[in-house]
Write a protein that holds these residues in place. Structure first.
Motif, mmCIF file in Angstrom:
data_model
loop_
_atom_site.group_PDB
_atom_site.id
_atom_site.type_symbol
_atom_site.label_atom_id
_atom_site.label_comp_id
_atom_site.label_asym_id
_atom_site.label_seq_id
_atom_site.Cartn_x
_atom_site.Cartn_y
_atom_site.Cartn_z
ATOM 1 N N TYR A 163 0.841 -1.206 0.000
ATOM 2 C CA TYR A 163 0.000 0.000 0.000
ATOM 3 C C TYR A 163 0.875 1.254 0.000
ATOM 4 O O TYR A 163 2.001 1.238 0.499
ATOM 5 N N ASP A 164 0.339 2.330 -0.565
ATOM 6 C CA ASP A 164 1.093 3.579 -0.660
ATOM 7 C C ASP A 164 1.180 4.314 0.670
ATOM 8 O O ASP A 164 2.149 5.039 0.926
ATOM 9 N N GLY A 165 0.157 4.166 1.510
ATOM 10 C CA GLY A 165 0.150 4.859 2.786
ATOM 11 C C GLY A 165 -0.938 4.326 3.695
ATOM 12 O O GLY A 165 -1.783 3.526 3.279
ATOM 13 N N VAL A 166 -0.909 4.782 4.947
ATOM 14 C CA VAL A 166 -1.892 4.364 5.948
ATOM 15 C C VAL A 166 -2.368 5.596 6.710
ATOM 16 O O VAL A 166 -1.574 6.491 7.016
ATOM 17 N N ILE A 167 -3.669 5.632 6.999
ATOM 18 C CA ILE A 167 -4.224 6.697 7.834
ATOM 19 C C ILE A 167 -4.780 6.073 9.109
ATOM 20 O O ILE A 167 -5.576 5.128 9.054
ATOM 21 N N GLN A 168 -4.311 6.592 10.252
ATOM 22 C CA GLN A 168 -4.820 6.147 11.547
ATOM 23 C C GLN A 168 -5.866 7.138 12.037
ATOM 24 O O GLN A 168 -5.612 8.329 12.117
ATOM 25 N N LEU A 169 -7.053 6.636 12.350
ATOM 26 C CA LEU A 169 -8.130 7.465 12.892
ATOM 27 C C LEU A 169 -8.300 7.159 14.369
ATOM 28 O O LEU A 169 -8.414 5.999 14.761
ATOM 29 N N LEU A 170 -8.303 8.205 15.189
ATOM 30 C CA LEU A 170 -8.458 7.977 16.611
ATOM 31 C C LEU A 170 -9.257 9.098 17.269
ATOM 32 O O LEU A 170 -9.157 10.256 16.855
ATOM 33 N N PRO A 171 -10.071 8.764 18.266
ATOM 34 C CA PRO A 171 -10.809 9.802 18.995
ATOM 35 C C PRO A 171 -9.849 10.551 19.929
ATOM 36 O O PRO A 171 -8.860 9.977 20.390
ATOM 37 N N PHE A 172 -10.166 11.783 20.191
ATOM 38 C CA PHE A 172 -9.371 12.605 21.105
ATOM 39 C C PHE A 172 -9.255 11.919 22.477
ATOM 40 O O PHE A 172 -10.245 11.445 23.017
ATOM 41 N N THR A 173 -8.051 11.809 23.012
ATOM 42 C CA THR A 173 -7.710 11.203 24.317
ATOM 43 C C THR A 173 -7.891 9.683 24.375
ATOM 44 O O THR A 173 -7.949 9.123 25.469
ATOM 45 N N CYS A 174 -7.954 8.997 23.246
ATOM 46 C CA CYS A 174 -8.067 7.526 23.250
ATOM 47 C C CYS A 174 -6.688 6.925 23.537
ATOM 48 O O CYS A 174 -5.825 6.910 22.658
ATOM 49 N N ILE A 195 2.570 7.391 7.204
ATOM 50 C CA ILE A 195 1.394 7.202 8.062
ATOM 51 C C ILE A 195 0.898 8.567 8.530
ATOM 52 O O ILE A 195 1.683 9.380 9.014
ATOM 53 N N LEU A 196 -0.396 8.807 8.368
ATOM 54 C CA LEU A 196 -1.017 10.048 8.823
ATOM 55 C C LEU A 196 -1.967 9.729 9.976
ATOM 56 O O LEU A 196 -2.875 8.914 9.816
ATOM 57 N N ALA A 197 -1.763 10.351 11.116
ATOM 58 C CA ALA A 197 -2.669 10.175 12.264
ATOM 59 C C ALA A 197 -3.656 11.334 12.303
ATOM 60 O O ALA A 197 -3.250 12.495 12.308
ATOM 61 N N LEU A 198 -4.940 11.018 12.301
ATOM 62 C CA LEU A 198 -5.986 12.038 12.357
ATOM 63 C C LEU A 198 -6.809 11.855 13.628
ATOM 64 O O LEU A 198 -7.460 10.826 13.818
ATOM 65 N N ILE A 199 -6.743 12.852 14.510
ATOM 66 C CA ILE A 199 -7.524 12.819 15.746
ATOM 67 C C ILE A 199 -8.857 13.523 15.494
ATOM 68 O O ILE A 199 -8.881 14.642 14.985
ATOM 69 N N VAL A 200 -9.953 12.850 15.820
ATOM 70 C CA VAL A 200 -11.270 13.438 15.559
ATOM 71 C C VAL A 200 -12.072 13.583 16.850
ATOM 72 O O VAL A 200 -11.997 12.739 17.744
ATOM 73 N N ASP A 201 -12.793 14.675 16.950
ATOM 74 C CA ASP A 201 -13.771 14.877 18.014
ATOM 75 C C ASP A 201 -14.856 15.809 17.493
ATOM 76 O O ASP A 201 -14.882 16.136 16.302
ATOM 77 N N GLU A 202 -15.760 16.244 18.379
ATOM 78 C CA GLU A 202 -16.885 17.067 17.914
ATOM 79 C C GLU A 202 -16.447 18.453 17.445
ATOM 80 O O GLU A 202 -17.230 19.169 16.806
#
Length: 227
Positions: A163-174, A195-202
């Protein structure tokens, strides 16, 4: 239970197929129309037979969309905490957005895989999550909670598949995913995969989120051209 599990697996396969077609389609927005119609119609059908027939019809509609076989789309694996990975509302519809950027997206965690791991194949050591835990062993040998260990292992599996890349999705403070994110820095170097880490919340802003996705896709395109 078994019939419900089969339907769940077929729905996941449908969405996986739509991600593939979106990456190759001449007009990727045609895929959105088909899948939006499916999401509306599936609420109207009753029973397993009607649902499976709707899935089959939707597969056929996707197959009829004009594609460009000369395309060589980037392949990105999506890993991370299960709810942020499988819920489009939470991850700001990341699969669709990447698809319109010409990316072929694959999610490591799906609803049907979770069911298989927890209720059937996991007990036999044959589920994808078990394989990911095994792949992660040199980096995380013990359970860190959530899907942290599987996040590391699935990233390694995507790297090994080219694969060319990976994206990690995680909730804030997980915490499990924060542990995984720190380990992924080493995995990124060892396996030479961005690898790109994306932190998501409201409070996640759509504009900044999309900008980071676009920048990551541009990075992967440049890397491929250089190679």
């Amino acid at each position: 239970f078994n019939r419900g599990r089969i339907v769940l697996k077929e729905v996941d396969k449908l969405f996986e197929f739509s991600n593939k077609i979106r990456a190759f389609a001449v007009n990727s927005y045609e895929v959105d129309k088909v899948m939006q119609k499916f999401s509306e119609d599936v609420l109207k059908v009753k029973g397993v037979i009607e649902t499976r027939n709707l899935i089959k019809r939707t597969f056929k509609e996707l197959e009829e969309i004009k594609i460009d076989n000369t395309k060589t789309p980037l392949k990105i694996g999506i890993v991370g905490e299960i709810y942020t990975v499988i819920e489009p509302y939470v991850n700001l519809d990341i699969e669709r957005r990447l698809g319109h950027m010409g990316v072929w997206v694959d999610k490591f965690l799906t609803s049907s895989r979770w069911v298989e791991h927890n209720l059937t194949l996991g007990h036999l050591g044959l589920s994808e999550e078990r394989k990911a835990a095994k792949a992660a062993k040199p980096y995380i040998s013990t359970l860190v909670g959530g899907h942290g260990r599987e996040t590391v292992g699935s990233t390694i599996m995507y790297a090994e598949k080219g694969y060319d890349g990976v994206i990690q999705l995680l909730p804030f403070t997980c915490m499990p995913e924060i542990v995984a994110e720190s380990v992924l820095k080493t995995v990124e170097k060892d396996f030479d995969i961005p690898i790109l880490a994306l932190i998501v919340d409201e409070l996640t802003g759509e504009v900044g989120y999309v900008t980071r996705l676009e920048a990551f896709v541009d990075l992967l395109k440049r890397r491929r051209e250089e190679k």
